[in-house]
Design a protein around this motif. Structure first.
Motif, mmCIF file in Angstrom:
data_model
loop_
_atom_site.group_PDB
_atom_site.id
_atom_site.type_symbol
_atom_site.label_atom_id
_atom_site.label_comp_id
_atom_site.label_asym_id
_atom_site.label_seq_id
_atom_site.Cartn_x
_atom_site.Cartn_y
_atom_site.Cartn_z
ATOM 1 N N GLY A 197 28.031 60.438 -2.079
ATOM 2 C CA GLY A 197 28.038 59.006 -1.815
ATOM 3 C C GLY A 197 27.283 58.229 -2.873
ATOM 4 N N ALA A 198 26.953 56.995 -2.533
ATOM 5 C CA ALA A 198 26.256 56.098 -3.454
ATOM 6 C C ALA A 198 25.392 55.148 -2.647
ATOM 7 C CB ALA A 198 27.252 55.328 -4.307
ATOM 8 N N GLY A 199 24.388 54.580 -3.318
ATOM 9 C CA GLY A 199 23.492 53.670 -2.628
ATOM 10 C C GLY A 199 22.983 52.568 -3.539
ATOM 11 N N GLY A 226 17.501 48.994 -7.630
ATOM 12 C CA GLY A 226 17.999 50.279 -8.106
ATOM 13 C C GLY A 226 19.348 50.581 -7.494
ATOM 14 N N THR A 227 20.053 51.521 -8.098
ATOM 15 C CA THR A 227 21.315 51.999 -7.559
ATOM 16 C C THR A 227 21.446 53.476 -7.888
ATOM 17 O OG1 THR A 227 23.708 51.596 -7.451
ATOM 18 C CG2 THR A 227 22.646 51.396 -9.607
ATOM 19 N N ASP A 228 22.269 54.201 -7.127
ATOM 20 C CA ASP A 228 22.328 55.645 -7.335
ATOM 21 C C ASP A 228 23.647 56.225 -6.858
ATOM 22 O OD1 ASP A 228 22.046 57.312 -4.592
ATOM 23 O OD2 ASP A 228 20.982 55.402 -4.404
ATOM 24 N N VAL A 229 23.942 57.432 -7.322
ATOM 25 C CA VAL A 229 24.964 58.304 -6.750
ATOM 26 C C VAL A 229 24.253 59.571 -6.305
ATOM 27 C CG1 VAL A 229 26.892 57.382 -8.069
ATOM 28 C CG2 VAL A 229 25.544 59.238 -9.032
ATOM 29 N N ARG A 230 24.770 60.196 -5.201
ATOM 30 C CA ARG A 230 24.074 61.355 -4.664
ATOM 31 C C ARG A 230 25.040 62.342 -4.037
ATOM 32 N NH1 ARG A 230 22.511 57.882 -0.037
ATOM 33 N NH2 ARG A 230 21.486 56.509 -1.542
ATOM 34 N N GLU A 246 19.385 67.904 -1.838
ATOM 35 C CA GLU A 246 20.122 66.752 -2.359
ATOM 36 C C GLU A 246 19.807 66.526 -3.834
ATOM 37 O OE1 GLU A 246 19.639 62.002 -1.716
ATOM 38 O OE2 GLU A 246 20.181 63.127 0.099
ATOM 39 N N GLY A 247 20.811 66.162 -4.585
ATOM 40 C CA GLY A 247 20.637 65.737 -5.961
ATOM 41 C C GLY A 247 21.043 64.288 -6.101
ATOM 42 N N PHE A 272 15.310 51.947 -16.594
ATOM 43 C CA PHE A 272 15.474 53.337 -17.009
ATOM 44 C C PHE A 272 16.409 54.051 -16.050
ATOM 45 C CE2 PHE A 272 11.568 52.826 -14.545
ATOM 46 C CZ PHE A 272 11.734 53.747 -13.523
ATOM 47 N N VAL A 273 16.859 55.214 -16.474
ATOM 48 C CA VAL A 273 17.684 56.099 -15.657
ATOM 49 C C VAL A 273 16.780 57.167 -15.057
ATOM 50 C CG1 VAL A 273 19.570 57.796 -15.724
ATOM 51 C CG2 VAL A 273 19.748 55.652 -17.026
ATOM 52 N N PHE A 274 17.071 57.565 -13.825
ATOM 53 C CA PHE A 274 16.271 58.609 -13.193
ATOM 54 C C PHE A 274 17.166 59.684 -12.597
ATOM 55 C CE2 PHE A 274 17.313 56.043 -9.531
ATOM 56 C CZ PHE A 274 17.362 56.939 -8.462
#
Length: 291
Positions: A197-199, A226-230, A246-247, A272-274
């Motif tokens: 998913g994504a957040g 922030g935003t992410d995919v997981r 989880e990654g 930055f990217v994390f």
């Protein structure tokens, strides 16, 4: 056909059933009975199900350019490196009164439809600028004491007199995500469920910043987004308990990092990217007992 289909009997209300722990007893037209096994509930799949999770993480960050502005200065430090700061393993990981000391994660998920969950998350990471580095400098400082520390367009941060910079209580990413779930293994005592998913969310760090030897800034503040995919693997056992790995990868942009304790306009900004890997334990609440 002598035997009626189980579903048809249940829906027609012409079922004479006797409850047992895991079986239904269905009566045929000739009066004989036959057991029909109920199916084990599939975790992390049905609309209305809920899960909670608590775990711990390790994180990594790309280099970033950090811009500082305030009374008498406006400059940027380029390509600054940083690391996380995991707490040494011990009782602190299990003592509720110390839970914010560790790099922790919390999840609350609700299935808004079959196999699709809305997930509220708190990612408590820690970000610590590497002190032993020399970085490129661009801009100006009016105070000669610190302006003289810039040599050939660079500044050495090793002695901590120019700058210390951390988000250590912490780099808090409060996020809301959508996650799709797929059951990979569905056995009697164990299930393996994959999700992706994504957040998106806001950054609420408690930044520990000391610039030019001034009093340290150390307070919670909404600093950006922030935003992410997981993606995760969830091992469900004993019906409701869950082990989760989880990654996650994402992007953080904080344009309003407080660098002083007062209401001066002094601030810093960075993006930055994390990357993050986390693991822990959870519990599922299956509101529908059977498929």
């Amino acid at each position: 056909m002598k035997r009626l289909l189980v579903v048809g009997l249940m829906m027609s209300n012409f079922v004479f059933a006797q409850k047992a722990k895991d079986t239904l007893v269905v009566k045929d037209f000739d009066g004989s009975t036959a057991p029909v096994r109920k199916q084990k509930p599939a975790p992390l799949s049905k609309k209305g199900q809920i899960f909670v999770f608590y775990g711990w993480n390790r994180a990594a960050y790309s280099n970033s350019d950090i811009h500082f502005s305030g009374d008498g200065y406006n400059f940027q430090l380029n390509n600054v490196s940083a690391q996380d700061r995991p707490t040494k393993f011990g009782i602190v990981y299990f003592d509720p009164s110390w839970f914010t000391v560790t790099q922790y994660n919390f999840r609350l998920g609700y299935f808004i439809k079959d196999n699709l969950a809305l997930v509220l998350g708190i990612d408590h990471m820690k970000y610590v600028m590497d002190q032993n580095q020399t970085v490129n400098f661009k801009g100006h400082i009016s105070d000669p004491q610190f302006a003289n520390r810039v040599e050939n367009g660079q500044v050495n941060l090793a002695d901590e007199q120019f700058l210390t910079f951390e988000h250590t209580d912490g780099l808090n990413y409060e996020n809301l995500g959508l996650e799709k779930y797929k059951n990979l293994i569905h056995k009697k005592n164990i299930d393996l469920v994959w999700s992706y998913g994504a957040g998106i969310g806001f950054m609420f760090p408690k930044s520990n910043v000391k610039l030019f030897g001034n009093e340290r800034s150390d307070r919670f503040h909404v600093a950006g987004m922030g935003t992410d995919v997981r993606s995760s693997l969830n091992l469900v056992f004993w019906k409701n308990w869950m082990l989760r790995v989880e990654g996650k990868a994402g992007y953080i942009n904080m344009w309003d990092i407080k660098t002083t304790l007062n209401n001066k306009p002094d601030k810093a900004s960075q993006d930055f990217v994390f990357g993050q890997v986390l693991a822990g334990i959870g519990y599922t609440f299956n509101t529908k007992k059977y498929n």
